[in-house]
Design a protein around this motif. Structure first.
Motif, PDB file in Angstrom:
ATOM      1  N   LEU A 177     -13.718  -3.787   1.335  1.00  0.00           N
ATOM      2  CA  LEU A 177     -14.607  -2.759   0.802  1.00  0.00           C
ATOM      3  C   LEU A 177     -13.902  -1.411   0.896  1.00  0.00           C
ATOM      4  O   LEU A 177     -13.666  -0.902   1.993  1.00  0.00           O
ATOM      5  CB  LEU A 177     -15.924  -2.717   1.569  1.00  0.00           C
ATOM      6  CG  LEU A 177     -16.892  -1.611   1.130  1.00  0.00           C
ATOM      7  CD1 LEU A 177     -17.282  -1.784  -0.339  1.00  0.00           C
ATOM      8  CD2 LEU A 177     -18.138  -1.588   2.019  1.00  0.00           C
ATOM      9  N   PHE A 178     -13.552  -0.857  -0.253  1.00  0.00           N
ATOM     10  CA  PHE A 178     -12.836   0.412  -0.285  1.00  0.00           C
ATOM     11  C   PHE A 178     -13.590   1.424  -1.140  1.00  0.00           C
ATOM     12  O   PHE A 178     -14.552   1.095  -1.830  1.00  0.00           O
ATOM     13  CB  PHE A 178     -11.431   0.226  -0.846  1.00  0.00           C
ATOM     14  CG  PHE A 178     -10.552  -0.652   0.018  1.00  0.00           C
ATOM     15  CD1 PHE A 178     -10.490  -0.471   1.390  1.00  0.00           C
ATOM     16  CD2 PHE A 178      -9.796  -1.668  -0.556  1.00  0.00           C
ATOM     17  CE1 PHE A 178      -9.679  -1.276   2.186  1.00  0.00           C
ATOM     18  CE2 PHE A 178      -8.976  -2.475   0.229  1.00  0.00           C
ATOM     19  CZ  PHE A 178      -8.923  -2.279   1.593  1.00  0.00           C
ATOM     20  N   ARG A 179     -13.094   2.641  -1.076  1.00  0.00           N
ATOM     21  CA  ARG A 179     -13.641   3.716  -1.898  1.00  0.00           C
ATOM     22  C   ARG A 179     -12.556   4.188  -2.842  1.00  0.00           C
ATOM     23  O   ARG A 179     -11.454   4.551  -2.397  1.00  0.00           O
ATOM     24  CB  ARG A 179     -14.115   4.865  -1.002  1.00  0.00           C
ATOM     25  CG  ARG A 179     -15.063   5.835  -1.662  1.00  0.00           C
ATOM     26  CD  ARG A 179     -15.747   6.701  -0.625  1.00  0.00           C
ATOM     27  NE  ARG A 179     -16.707   7.622  -1.221  1.00  0.00           N
ATOM     28  CZ  ARG A 179     -17.614   8.296  -0.530  1.00  0.00           C
ATOM     29  NH1 ARG A 179     -17.675   8.133   0.786  1.00  0.00           N
ATOM     30  NH2 ARG A 179     -18.444   9.122  -1.143  1.00  0.00           N
ATOM     31  N   ARG A 180     -12.826   4.198  -4.111  1.00  0.00           N
ATOM     32  CA  ARG A 180     -11.808   4.603  -5.083  1.00  0.00           C
ATOM     33  C   ARG A 180     -11.467   6.087  -4.934  1.00  0.00           C
ATOM     34  O   ARG A 180     -10.304   6.467  -4.926  1.00  0.00           O
ATOM     35  CB  ARG A 180     -12.296   4.322  -6.509  1.00  0.00           C
ATOM     36  CG  ARG A 180     -12.216   2.862  -6.924  1.00  0.00           C
ATOM     37  CD  ARG A 180     -12.341   2.739  -8.440  1.00  0.00           C
ATOM     38  NE  ARG A 180     -12.148   1.353  -8.873  1.00  0.00           N
ATOM     39  CZ  ARG A 180     -13.133   0.493  -9.058  1.00  0.00           C
ATOM     40  NH1 ARG A 180     -14.391   0.873  -8.829  1.00  0.00           N
ATOM     41  NH2 ARG A 180     -12.889  -0.744  -9.462  1.00  0.00           N
ATOM     42  N   ASN A 181     -12.502   6.902  -4.820  1.00  0.00           N
ATOM     43  CA  ASN A 181     -12.284   8.339  -4.725  1.00  0.00           C
ATOM     44  C   ASN A 181     -12.034   8.725  -3.261  1.00  0.00           C
ATOM     45  O   ASN A 181     -12.956   8.994  -2.499  1.00  0.00           O
ATOM     46  CB  ASN A 181     -13.477   9.102  -5.285  1.00  0.00           C
ATOM     47  CG  ASN A 181     -13.151  10.561  -5.539  1.00  0.00           C
ATOM     48  OD1 ASN A 181     -12.402  11.192  -4.780  1.00  0.00           O
ATOM     49  ND2 ASN A 181     -13.705  11.115  -6.609  1.00  0.00           N
ATOM     50  N   LEU A 182     -10.773   8.758  -2.887  1.00  0.00           N
ATOM     51  CA  LEU A 182     -10.400   9.043  -1.502  1.00  0.00           C
ATOM     52  C   LEU A 182     -10.644  10.504  -1.129  1.00  0.00           C
ATOM     53  O   LEU A 182     -10.755  10.825   0.060  1.00  0.00           O
ATOM     54  CB  LEU A 182      -8.928   8.685  -1.287  1.00  0.00           C
ATOM     55  CG  LEU A 182      -8.600   7.198  -1.442  1.00  0.00           C
ATOM     56  CD1 LEU A 182      -7.095   6.958  -1.302  1.00  0.00           C
ATOM     57  CD2 LEU A 182      -9.357   6.367  -0.414  1.00  0.00           C
ATOM     58  N   LEU A 183     -10.738  11.374  -2.117  1.00  0.00           N
ATOM     59  CA  LEU A 183     -11.053  12.774  -1.830  1.00  0.00           C
ATOM     60  C   LEU A 183     -12.500  12.911  -1.364  1.00  0.00           C
ATOM     61  O   LEU A 183     -12.796  13.640  -0.408  1.00  0.00           O
ATOM     62  CB  LEU A 183     -10.796  13.629  -3.078  1.00  0.00           C
ATOM     63  CG  LEU A 183     -10.964  15.142  -2.917  1.00  0.00           C
ATOM     64  CD1 LEU A 183     -10.058  15.682  -1.809  1.00  0.00           C
ATOM     65  CD2 LEU A 183     -10.683  15.859  -4.242  1.00  0.00           C
TER      66      LEU A 183
END
Length: 344
Positions: free
Chosen positions: A197-203
């Protein structure tokens, strides 16, 4: 006459001497047989049968549970746990799938777990390895994993009796990357499926990290630190804080997070896995259906009481937005400035 008598005695003596060896061997044979019978009797009295043949008992339980309808290639992922501290009773033959959520802080894993736990047949037991003593060695890690997958982990999410999928969330910075070879091997041996489970928008993830770190000290909601909230009012209160990003290390920070994600995918590519993104859960209704299919549980509409904290565009959530914009603009992460992970 005397000579005749002497001759008879000599004849008798010679016959007796010829018979004596046969008698001796018969007596010896009898003694050997008797000794053998005695030894056998003593040995049999000393043979004991274990009162708790756990391996035999476990094998019998496995054989009484039907695996009809399960494809042969998936049998390694189907389990029938037999807890030591309680009995599953009528659910002992309910097949159980093992899973783990590999993620990074502030990537939506807490919200995702509440969605999973709204399913009547799924138990996800939280951030188990947040305590350092549980991850101080591979031995302690394996002992913790065995407790979870034997349905003996105590948590508010436990549905141990008739659960069909059991797991937990594991942050990549909690020894996963240190012991990745041993962990991947253990998952393959035990038939554990991995959900990335990751987040595309790392900012946006970085903004959430800084805001959460601030609240640990500020405790904006009634003097209590809240990583997740359940009302819009609480969410808006936390969202009032606008973090200042360190632009001198911003590109490096984003690159480090991206590299960690990439390396984890490489380390666990041999395991049965699926890749899920936080943004997809928000915007793609099919994403949660895919997860349920992956875990082989009946489809249900999953719900959560958690409320998203940061729902505004990035420029309204960062204190030094113009510095951040100038730093990221023209880099490989420029698209983070414009993409969103919320429903407008």
């Amino acid at each position: 006459m005397r000579n005749i008598i002497m001759d008879k005695e000599i004849v008798f003596s010679s016959r007796a001497s010829k018979k004596s060896p046969y008698v001796f061997w018969l007596v010896l044979l009898f003694l050997i047989m008797a000794f053998g019978v005695y030894i056998c009797g003593v040995s049999l009295t000393r043979v004991t049968v274990p009162s708790k043949p756990t391996k035999i008992s476990f094998t019998r339980v496995e054989r009484t549970c039907s695996i009809n309808g399960i494809p042969p290639e998936e049998l390694v992922y189907v389990h029938f746990p037999q807890p030591k501290t309680y009995s599953r009773e009528e659910c002992k033959c309910t097949p159980v799938r093992f899973f783990v959520i590999l993620s990074m802080q502030r990537s939506g894993s807490g919200w995702f777990e509440t969605l999973l736990n709204s399913h009547p047949n799924i138990s996800s037991n939280g951030e188990v390895f947040s305590l350092k003593q549980r991850r101080q060695s591979m031995e302690t890690i394996q002992r913790t994993l065995d407790t979870i997958y034997n349905l003996e982990w105590i948590s508010s999410a436990a549905k141990n009796d008739c659960v069909a999928a059991v797991g937990f969330k594991w942050m990549l910075n909690q020894a996963v990357m240190v012991y990745h070879r041993q962990i991947a091997n253990h998952f393959n041996q035990k038939g554990v499926s991995v959900i990335f489970l990751f987040r595309r928008n790392l900012l946006r993830r970085l903004v959430s990290l800084l805001a959460n770190a601030y609240d640990k000290d500020a405790k904006l909601i009634n003097g209590t630190h809240m990583s997740h909230v359940h009302t819009r009012e609480e969410a808006d209160l936390l969202a009032q804080f606008k973090p200042t990003l360190n632009v001198s290390s911003l590109i490096v920070d984003l690159s480090t997070a991206e590299r960690t994600m990439t390396e984890s995918l490489e380390f666990f590519k041999s395991n049965r896995h699926m890749i899920l993104y936080y943004e997809d859960i928000i915007n793609n209704p099919k994403a949660l259906s895919d997860v349920q299919e992956f875990l082989r549980v009946p489809f249900r509409k999953l719900k959560s009481r958690q409320v998203k904290i940061h729902i505004k565009p990035l420029h309204e959530q960062v204190h030094n937005w113009y510095d951040v914009y100038s730093t990221v603009q023209g880099s490989q992460y420029e698209h983070f400035l414009h993409s969103s992970d919320y429903i407008s």
